[in-house]
Design an enzyme around this catalytic site. Sequence first.
Site, mmCIF file in Angstrom:
data_model
loop_
_atom_site.group_PDB
_atom_site.id
_atom_site.type_symbol
_atom_site.label_atom_id
_atom_site.label_comp_id
_atom_site.label_asym_id
_atom_site.label_seq_id
_atom_site.Cartn_x
_atom_site.Cartn_y
_atom_site.Cartn_z
ATOM 1 N N VAL A 95 4.461 0.215 -5.223
ATOM 2 C CA VAL A 95 4.882 -0.733 -6.266
ATOM 3 C C VAL A 95 5.199 0.087 -7.512
ATOM 4 O O VAL A 95 4.341 0.797 -8.040
ATOM 5 C CB VAL A 95 3.790 -1.785 -6.538
ATOM 6 C CG1 VAL A 95 4.223 -2.716 -7.675
ATOM 7 C CG2 VAL A 95 3.512 -2.591 -5.277
ATOM 8 N N ALA B 105 -22.702 2.755 0.825
ATOM 9 C CA ALA B 105 -23.917 2.300 0.129
ATOM 10 C C ALA B 105 -23.550 1.130 -0.768
ATOM 11 O O ALA B 105 -22.615 1.237 -1.570
ATOM 12 C CB ALA B 105 -24.495 3.444 -0.700
ATOM 13 N N ASN C 41 -4.073 5.590 1.261
ATOM 14 C CA ASN C 41 -3.964 5.189 2.673
ATOM 15 C C ASN C 41 -4.358 3.728 2.773
ATOM 16 O O ASN C 41 -4.998 3.194 1.849
ATOM 17 C CB ASN C 41 -4.934 6.028 3.529
ATOM 18 C CG ASN C 41 -6.359 5.937 3.023
ATOM 19 O OD1 ASN C 41 -6.739 6.640 2.084
ATOM 20 N ND2 ASN C 41 -7.146 5.059 3.610
ATOM 21 N N THR D 110 -19.170 6.151 1.689
ATOM 22 C CA THR D 110 -20.470 6.310 2.332
ATOM 23 C C THR D 110 -21.087 4.956 2.679
ATOM 24 O O THR D 110 -22.099 4.894 3.359
ATOM 25 C CB THR D 110 -21.400 7.102 1.385
ATOM 26 O OG1 THR D 110 -20.670 8.229 0.898
ATOM 27 C CG2 THR D 110 -22.631 7.618 2.081
ATOM 28 N N ASN E 155 -13.136 -1.112 -9.605
ATOM 29 C CA ASN E 155 -14.259 -0.606 -10.396
ATOM 30 C C ASN E 155 -13.913 -0.506 -11.878
ATOM 31 O O ASN E 155 -14.798 -0.517 -12.734
ATOM 32 C CB ASN E 155 -14.698 0.762 -9.870
ATOM 33 C CG ASN E 155 -15.075 0.711 -8.399
ATOM 34 O OD1 ASN E 155 -15.484 -0.338 -7.905
ATOM 35 N ND2 ASN E 155 -14.937 1.824 -7.695
ATOM 36 N N THR F 165 -19.000 -0.553 -5.500
ATOM 37 C CA THR F 165 -18.049 -1.382 -4.744
ATOM 38 C C THR F 165 -18.541 -2.820 -4.559
ATOM 39 O O THR F 165 -17.766 -3.768 -4.688
ATOM 40 C CB THR F 165 -17.746 -0.726 -3.377
ATOM 41 O OG1 THR F 165 -17.373 0.628 -3.623
ATOM 42 C CG2 THR F 165 -16.632 -1.440 -2.656
ATOM 43 N N HIS G 144 -16.673 7.224 -8.534
ATOM 44 C CA HIS G 144 -16.877 5.842 -8.991
ATOM 45 C C HIS G 144 -16.438 5.760 -10.452
ATOM 46 O O HIS G 144 -17.231 6.014 -11.347
ATOM 47 C CB HIS G 144 -18.350 5.455 -8.867
ATOM 48 C CG HIS G 144 -18.888 5.592 -7.477
ATOM 49 N ND1 HIS G 144 -20.218 5.823 -7.197
ATOM 50 C CD2 HIS G 144 -18.268 5.526 -6.273
ATOM 51 C CE1 HIS G 144 -20.392 5.885 -5.887
ATOM 52 N NE2 HIS G 144 -19.226 5.726 -5.306
ATOM 53 N N GLU H 259 0.854 -1.193 0.000
ATOM 54 C CA GLU H 259 0.000 0.000 0.000
ATOM 55 C C GLU H 259 0.891 1.244 0.000
ATOM 56 O O GLU H 259 1.730 1.396 0.904
ATOM 57 C CB GLU H 259 -0.925 -0.019 1.216
ATOM 58 C CG GLU H 259 -1.658 1.280 1.483
ATOM 59 C CD GLU H 259 -2.431 1.811 0.269
ATOM 60 O OE1 GLU H 259 -3.274 1.091 -0.270
ATOM 61 O OE2 GLU H 259 -2.161 2.976 -0.150
#
Length: 537
Positions: free
Chosen positions: A239, A130, A119, A128, A490, A502, A457, A36
């Site tokens: 990476v 959903a 992060n 959110t 996505n 997601t 998105h 990460e």
Amino acid sequence: MSDTPTIAVVGSGPIGSAYARVLLELLPHARVIMFEAGPQVTQRPGESVRNIADPDEKARARERSQGPQAGDFRESLGIPAAAVVEGMFTARQGTHLLDFGAEGSAHAPTFPAAAAATNVGGQGSHWTCAIPRPAFSEKLDFIADDEWEDLVSTAEGLLHHQSAAFSDSPVGAAIRTLLDREFGAELPEGYGVSTLPVAGDPQPDGSMRWAGADTVLGPLIEPGTDVAARFELRDLTLVRRIELDGSHVRGVVVEDLRTREESFVPVDALVVAADAFRSPQLLWASGIRPAALGRYLTEHHVVISTVSLDADRMAALVTEDELQSELARRATNPADPVAAVNRIPFSEPEHPYSAQIMYAENPPFALDPAHPAAGNRWGYVNMGFGVRKFPRVEDGVTFSDDELDYRGLPNFTIEYALTEREDAEIAQATARLRRAGHALGTFVADPRLLPNGSSLHYMGTMRAGTDPETSVADPYSRVWGFDNLVVGGNGLIPTANTMNPTLTSVAIAVRGARHLAEELRGGGTTEAEPVAEAVEA
Ligand code: FAD
């Protein structure tokens, strides 16, 4: 293949985490190393920052997630200082603009609100939560319905799905009643006004503990479990390159951003889940350049507004006692402004939009105290209608071999345009949003279309499909032409999609991980397709 395969995962968001979890649970001797680029900003790796009660701590976690826009934290994240450009609009808290306007920033004049999070937990620490299911033409046509049902249920389990969050909120129920009166007769069976499924765990006090990558990782971050012993998460580790041996990934070159040291990590398989722009960027940087890489970019456009709830209409549906207990419940968690989430889902042809209707105590902006709707004790709703973008090869991201970004990777430019087809649906969605607003109360913010990129998105840039000419990955998310390189996120969604993606991407990841596990066990049935031109030296 080794009996104890090492699988590397690039990116620690919900999708990389789904790969790690499924692979380690299916392969009892495998090891997963997750890289990460950003820092761990919560005590529990990948937790939603919405769960942090202390406002200062929450603000700090958000700022540290903002990569090149992390303010004073920037250099501690291994990102060189750069000139700050005045006058940029800011990204949502916890995220950073891709085109942030300083040296090394991407170029996105036609997609200016495009943003990412850097992060542990990725955007999944700021989301959110959903998690609606895709429907009708939003679904992937190469996955049969019965398999899809299993995949999406598994994904819901990984995300701690709640279908009836806040369903006991009397104000939330009254909002549904009013919307149903307005739209109910026009909507098909099963696609009416309803609560919005969310990811998290309801708490005894009526609040939610929101899900993040930590929820998906589950036992992998519980000390003492077998899977935790085989899982390693390296934060602040970028990476830089995928090393190939023909159509086979040998390993990755990683940079420890604390020490600036580079090293080579050999792997048996690689999963790249570093978001819809930075995954294709890494592939491109490594000479992996299928024709569809970065093309067919879509998002769902969002028309939004805020409405003050009408006191008379609400009082006809909610008693004073119920309102008082609702206010008491909201007061227990002032740090989390969402009190109920409703929706009108996508249906075809009746309602080709996804409407999200969030009930909150206050508007998301400072309302002039002299405004007649200021201080409405019934509260407000923030509404967004998601409108689809039809995929076109012209929309997408192109990479430069000559210009590097702030991380030293090939810089990129996003080119994107709405066509008459989208403009027409945006106009229709705006008309419906006006109807919804009038049914609920009075507008305190007029309906407006958010700038391109605002949905957060981003889809299509590594689409999965059955044709190597128009997709980057095969139906099991493996990059065409490679035997051990899998992509996730996505970017794989090939359809015109109006809703939060997601859950769909986690379901696709579950399929990809199961297939990869099968191959690593030696039970694979499919050979890598030779698409030699995809690999450039
Ligand atoms: P990400 O979560 O973006 O994680 C990718 C990670 O890869 C990042 O942490 C990044 O630092 C890392 N990375 C990138 N390049 C490298 C590299 N070279 N080396 C190492 N690491 C690298 N979606 C929904 O479905 N519902 C919602 O309600 C919703 N609300 C949202 C609200 C907000 C404010 C935001 C920001 C997002 C929201 N989303 C929502 C989107 C959702 O968070 C994403 O769909 C999801 O996080 C994608 O997961 P991912 O694992 O593919 O990528």
